[in-house]
Scaffold this active site. Structure first.
Site, PDB file in Angstrom:
ATOM      1  CG  MET A   1      23.355  35.782  54.647  1.00  0.00           C
ATOM      2  SD  MET A   1      22.077  34.835  53.801  1.00  0.00           S
ATOM      3  CE  MET A   1      21.920  33.448  54.915  1.00  0.00           C
ATOM      4  CB  CYS A   2      18.865  39.233  58.066  1.00  0.00           C
ATOM      5  SG  CYS A   2      18.461  39.726  56.388  1.00  0.00           S
ATOM      6  CD  GLN A   3      23.732  38.362  63.452  1.00  0.00           C
ATOM      7  OE1 GLN A   3      23.419  38.318  64.642  1.00  0.00           O
ATOM      8  NE2 GLN A   3      24.981  38.254  63.053  1.00  0.00           N
TER       9      GLN A   3
END
Lengths: 282, 282
Positions: A1-3
């Site tokens: 995932m990412c932010q």
């Protein structure tokens, strides 16, 4: 995932404080180290910095931390690769031009089996689900409005129609800006706050840094910050409800799509609302 | 007016040497100090750095001089404003996406009364004649080929048809790249050379810096450099003929449009050529 990190401001503001905490998550306080990117609008112009090095190690991220670029709309992204290779063309944010404005998009989440037909106006350069979703959103905007620029309200309505359909394919948290305003949408996780007069000190969570905003602001300043996880420990961050879209302009939310439960509650308190067209938005 | 710098390489190469000399012209050896920009392709990805500060003073230019980004196609531009304000959105190079590739364009010269109808697929963000010409070129590419990517040869032929028509409006020297190859065209001033094995030392004109390329290259390397004014004093630069277009790929010219005089001379030596379609190109 990412932010994700987004900023929308009433007056041109630099993002060095927030980016300093945020970029710690690219290897120090978290492991989002598969590339980073940040886009700054300055009026209609856009500066986009991307690197497939982490935001901790990249000389470009170092420049961004130290060079106070003043902007009204910023979108940043740190990546932990799940779909698509760790290459530069897969680094968010992505950029396209439409209606004589640059558009910037960054996404957190995974979309599965999302392979819609695209007209050809906007084609992904890399191979992420995220860039495909961005091209699809723009494509739908052209399908709906042609080459005549609509109002932000019209765009908000279209985006609130399309985004839940894309979200059926997985997790779809995003920030989108054309330099005038910032659209943000969350299906699982996104937080926001507004800093405005009277300003107070803020203490980052990810690194021992505090800024007293009352010392570096004027009463005209107002800044909305949108981020996956709260950045400061002594401010009140609001979580997006699942499926909520918020349009930020001039450093504040100007349009929100109510969630289903909020809408029922509002209708219960004021039955008149049922008769108003588009009562699910204010 | 402005100055252009392009680089097309057989293997990913950094441009720090050439950019070091070139950026001196943004205030030290010349007065092209109204902004600068540089775009690097890394495979299909593109990094674009622009600043409305001069390439001498800008921290972003300083980063570019010191951070050896390896690229096969680079286009840089230093600006001396003649049309359009000194704003970031008027800084070259300009970027657009077409056929799933980024396109980068920088222009030297002025175009007068150049205000063609545009379809809306590509719309200028700023107010320069240059970005208008770029949007027009891309627009014509879509008119001709639709959303199916043509070959570089087909593009070359289209660009050799359109560019002289745009050039009727003034001076039209440009570099254009999609990351696969670099198209360059000159009506008044552009020079080029190829550096290849066996490599030799090169001495910049604008600053007292010399590099012995034989020490930092392999026999597989080959680099074409395209620039408004020659950058080195001990290499042989070739001037573009007026109206000449050259397509560079793998660090060398792979296609040139002959000038009228060259074509007549070629036909004189080999009358057979008259019967060959598109004899004005090789």
């Amino acid at each position: 995932m990412c932010q994700l990190l987004g900023m929308n401001c009433a007056t041109p503001t630099d993002i060095t404080f927030s980016f300093r905490g945020f970029s710690q998550r690219a290897g120090i306080t978290s492991d989002h180290s598969d590339g980073f990117g940040i886009a700054f609008f300055e009026d209609k112009a856009c500066r986009l910095f991307v690197d497939n090095q982490s935001a901790v190690e990249s000389p470009i991220a170092e420049l961004v931390r130290n060079y106070p670029i003043k902007s009204r709309n910023v979108i940043a992204h740190i990546r932990k690769a799940t779909q698509g290779k760790i290459t530069l063309e897969n680094s968010h944010p992505f950029i396209r031009e439409l209606w004589g404005r640059h558009w910037i998009f960054a996404h957190n989440g995974d979309l599965h089996h999302f392979d819609p037909a695209l007209s050809g106006h906007f084609t992904p350069v890399g191979n992420t689900d995220s860039e495909r979703a961005f091209c699809y959103l723009l494509d739908q905007m052209v399908q709906k409005f042609g080459f005549v620029e609509p109002s932000l309200e019209q765009l908000f309505e279209l985006l609130t129609e399309i985004s839940p359909k894309i979200a059926e394919h997985g997790t779809f948290n995003f920030c989108l800006s054309n330099g005038q305003a910032l659209f943000s949408y969350a299906t699982t996780k996104l937080h926001w706050l507004v800093r405005e007069y009277p300003f107070k000190p803020a203490q980052l969570i990810d690194i021992d840094v505090e800024v007293d905003f009352s010392q570096v602001t004027t009463p005209e300043d107002r800044v909305a910050v949108i981020t996956t996880e709260p950045l400061t420990q002594n401010e009140t961050w609001q979580a997006f409800s699942p499926g909520e879209m918020i349009l930020f302009q001039q450093g504040q939310p100007i349009r929100k799509q109510l969630t289903y439960i909020e809408r029922l509650e509002k209708e219960r308190l004021n039955p008149e609302l049922k008769r108003i067209t588009r009562a699910d938005q204010y």
